[in-house]
Motif scaffolding. Structure first.
Motif, PDB file in Angstrom:
ATOM      1  N   LEU A 162       0.702  -1.041   0.036  1.00 21.41           N
ATOM      2  CA  LEU A 162      -0.031   0.141  -0.117  1.00 21.41           C
ATOM      3  C   LEU A 162       0.827   1.198  -0.094  1.00 21.41           C
ATOM      4  O   LEU A 162       0.491   2.178  -0.848  1.00 21.41           O
ATOM      5  CB  LEU A 162      -0.836  -0.100   1.167  1.00 21.41           C
ATOM      6  CG  LEU A 162      -2.087   1.142   1.202  1.00 21.41           C
ATOM      7  CD1 LEU A 162      -2.937   1.047  -0.006  1.00 21.41           C
ATOM      8  CD2 LEU A 162      -2.765   1.032   2.301  1.00 21.41           C
ATOM      9  N   GLU A 163       2.058   1.179   0.744  1.00 19.26           N
ATOM     10  CA  GLU A 163       2.880   2.405   0.709  1.00 19.26           C
ATOM     11  C   GLU A 163       3.508   2.531  -0.670  1.00 19.26           C
ATOM     12  O   GLU A 163       3.587   3.746  -1.180  1.00 19.26           O
ATOM     13  CB  GLU A 163       3.902   2.105   1.751  1.00 19.26           C
ATOM     14  CG  GLU A 163       3.484   2.253   3.263  1.00 19.26           C
ATOM     15  CD  GLU A 163       4.734   1.901   4.187  1.00 19.26           C
ATOM     16  OE1 GLU A 163       4.435   1.905   5.394  1.00 19.26           O
ATOM     17  OE2 GLU A 163       5.688   1.196   3.890  1.00 19.26           O
ATOM     18  N   PHE A 164       3.746   1.562  -1.279  1.00 21.91           N
ATOM     19  CA  PHE A 164       4.375   1.545  -2.799  1.00 21.91           C
ATOM     20  C   PHE A 164       3.285   2.354  -3.622  1.00 21.91           C
ATOM     21  O   PHE A 164       3.505   3.024  -4.308  1.00 21.91           O
ATOM     22  CB  PHE A 164       4.755   0.278  -3.065  1.00 21.91           C
ATOM     23  CG  PHE A 164       5.161   0.418  -4.504  1.00 21.91           C
ATOM     24  CD1 PHE A 164       6.639   0.842  -4.762  1.00 21.91           C
ATOM     25  CD2 PHE A 164       4.421   0.263  -5.619  1.00 21.91           C
ATOM     26  CE1 PHE A 164       6.984   0.785  -6.205  1.00 21.91           C
ATOM     27  CE2 PHE A 164       4.938   0.400  -7.061  1.00 21.91           C
ATOM     28  CZ  PHE A 164       6.426   0.697  -7.231  1.00 21.91           C
ATOM     29  N   ASP A 165       2.134   1.655  -3.441  1.00 22.12           N
ATOM     30  CA  ASP A 165       1.230   2.093  -4.408  1.00 22.12           C
ATOM     31  C   ASP A 165       0.821   3.627  -4.275  1.00 22.12           C
ATOM     32  O   ASP A 165       0.692   4.330  -5.060  1.00 22.12           O
ATOM     33  CB  ASP A 165      -0.153   1.415  -4.073  1.00 22.12           C
ATOM     34  CG  ASP A 165      -0.093  -0.173  -4.559  1.00 22.12           C
ATOM     35  OD1 ASP A 165       0.609  -0.355  -5.632  1.00 22.12           O
ATOM     36  OD2 ASP A 165      -0.867  -0.972  -4.254  1.00 22.12           O
ATOM     37  N   LEU A 166       0.883   4.352  -2.820  1.00 23.13           N
ATOM     38  CA  LEU A 166       0.492   5.598  -2.544  1.00 23.13           C
ATOM     39  C   LEU A 166       1.724   6.321  -3.209  1.00 23.13           C
ATOM     40  O   LEU A 166       1.271   7.526  -3.908  1.00 23.13           O
ATOM     41  CB  LEU A 166       0.154   5.717  -1.205  1.00 23.13           C
ATOM     42  CG  LEU A 166      -0.136   7.095  -0.715  1.00 23.13           C
ATOM     43  CD1 LEU A 166      -1.305   7.604  -1.225  1.00 23.13           C
ATOM     44  CD2 LEU A 166      -0.548   6.888   0.793  1.00 23.13           C
ATOM     45  N   LEU A 167       2.742   6.120  -2.899  1.00 29.58           N
ATOM     46  CA  LEU A 167       3.870   6.648  -3.238  1.00 29.58           C
ATOM     47  C   LEU A 167       4.034   7.029  -4.821  1.00 29.58           C
ATOM     48  O   LEU A 167       4.203   7.919  -5.389  1.00 29.58           O
ATOM     49  CB  LEU A 167       5.412   6.290  -2.784  1.00 29.58           C
ATOM     50  CG  LEU A 167       6.395   6.953  -3.385  1.00 29.58           C
ATOM     51  CD1 LEU A 167       6.696   8.307  -3.006  1.00 29.58           C
ATOM     52  CD2 LEU A 167       7.866   6.242  -2.770  1.00 29.58           C
ATOM     53  N   HIS A 168       3.964   5.866  -5.459  1.00 27.18           N
ATOM     54  CA  HIS A 168       4.081   5.705  -6.979  1.00 27.18           C
ATOM     55  C   HIS A 168       2.801   6.675  -7.635  1.00 27.18           C
ATOM     56  O   HIS A 168       3.009   7.125  -8.482  1.00 27.18           O
ATOM     57  CB  HIS A 168       3.663   4.095  -7.550  1.00 27.18           C
ATOM     58  CG  HIS A 168       3.815   4.049  -8.795  1.00 27.18           C
ATOM     59  ND1 HIS A 168       2.736   3.799  -9.630  1.00 27.18           N
ATOM     60  CD2 HIS A 168       4.889   4.179  -9.762  1.00 27.18           C
ATOM     61  CE1 HIS A 168       3.158   3.743 -10.894  1.00 27.18           C
ATOM     62  NE2 HIS A 168       4.325   4.206 -10.985  1.00 27.18           N
ATOM     63  N   PHE A 169       1.528   6.570  -6.904  1.00 26.29           N
ATOM     64  CA  PHE A 169       0.509   7.337  -7.443  1.00 26.29           C
ATOM     65  C   PHE A 169       0.732   8.750  -7.309  1.00 26.29           C
ATOM     66  O   PHE A 169       0.620   9.498  -8.207  1.00 26.29           O
ATOM     67  CB  PHE A 169      -0.754   7.052  -6.596  1.00 26.29           C
ATOM     68  CG  PHE A 169      -1.965   7.846  -7.190  1.00 26.29           C
ATOM     69  CD1 PHE A 169      -2.702   7.389  -8.587  1.00 26.29           C
ATOM     70  CD2 PHE A 169      -2.429   8.953  -6.711  1.00 26.29           C
ATOM     71  CE1 PHE A 169      -3.715   8.294  -9.008  1.00 26.29           C
ATOM     72  CE2 PHE A 169      -3.661   9.719  -6.979  1.00 26.29           C
ATOM     73  CZ  PHE A 169      -4.129   9.248  -8.071  1.00 26.29           C
ATOM     74  N   LEU A 170       1.105   9.074  -6.163  1.00 25.83           N
ATOM     75  CA  LEU A 170       1.580  10.797  -6.009  1.00 25.83           C
ATOM     76  C   LEU A 170       2.601  11.220  -6.986  1.00 25.83           C
ATOM     77  O   LEU A 170       2.663  12.163  -7.520  1.00 25.83           O
ATOM     78  CB  LEU A 170       2.141  10.758  -4.535  1.00 25.83           C
ATOM     79  CG  LEU A 170       0.797  10.794  -3.514  1.00 25.83           C
ATOM     80  CD1 LEU A 170       1.403  10.766  -2.101  1.00 25.83           C
ATOM     81  CD2 LEU A 170      -0.146  12.083  -3.622  1.00 25.83           C
ATOM     82  N   ALA A 171       3.727  10.269  -6.989  1.00 30.83           N
ATOM     83  CA  ALA A 171       4.701  10.569  -7.850  1.00 30.83           C
ATOM     84  C   ALA A 171       4.466  10.566  -9.402  1.00 30.83           C
ATOM     85  O   ALA A 171       5.148  11.381 -10.291  1.00 30.83           O
ATOM     86  CB  ALA A 171       6.032   9.531  -7.669  1.00 30.83           C
ATOM     87  N   ALA A 172       3.455   9.665  -9.972  1.00 29.42           N
ATOM     88  CA  ALA A 172       3.059   9.818 -11.244  1.00 29.42           C
ATOM     89  C   ALA A 172       2.264  11.146 -11.584  1.00 29.42           C
ATOM     90  O   ALA A 172       1.805  11.171 -12.864  1.00 29.42           O
ATOM     91  CB  ALA A 172       1.995   8.709 -11.559  1.00 29.42           C
TER      92      ALA A 172
END
Length: 96
Positions: free
Chosen positions: A21-31
């Motif tokens: 979930l942390e990865f998904d959240l960080l990846h989404f924001l960074a995208a």
């Protein structure tokens, strides 16, 4: 560096251990750099199910990510809080 295929985040050539979930959240924001996201929008976009509960769950996950990727968690440079609204990701300045 975020590698979505390997689902890895590297900081100074070291792999940062993130939950899924942390990865998904960080990846989404960074995208979406520079865009401010409300907590409800992040829950809708990142959580894979209809989340019912306190939207502050986003704050908890953001805090965990910051502990792992920010140099100074009291002055976050990558994931910034926009008071009264939500969060945004700022791309780090590239030094050549």
């Amino acid at each position: 560096m975020i590698d979505p295929v390997r689902r890895e985040v590297k900081l100074n050539e070291e792999i940062v251990p993130l939950t899924a979930l942390e990865f998904d959240l960080l990846h989404f924001l960074a995208a979406h750099p520079g865009r401010v996201w409300r907590r409800a929008e992040l829950i809708q976009e990142v959580w894979d199910y209809e989340y019912v509960g306190d939207q502050r769950v986003v704050d908890v996950h953001i805090g965990q990510i910051r502990k792992k990727i920010e140099i100074d968690t009291s002055q976050p440079a990558l994931i910034q809080t926009v008071r009264g609204v939500g969060y945004k990701f700022e791309s780090p300045a590239v030094v050549s």
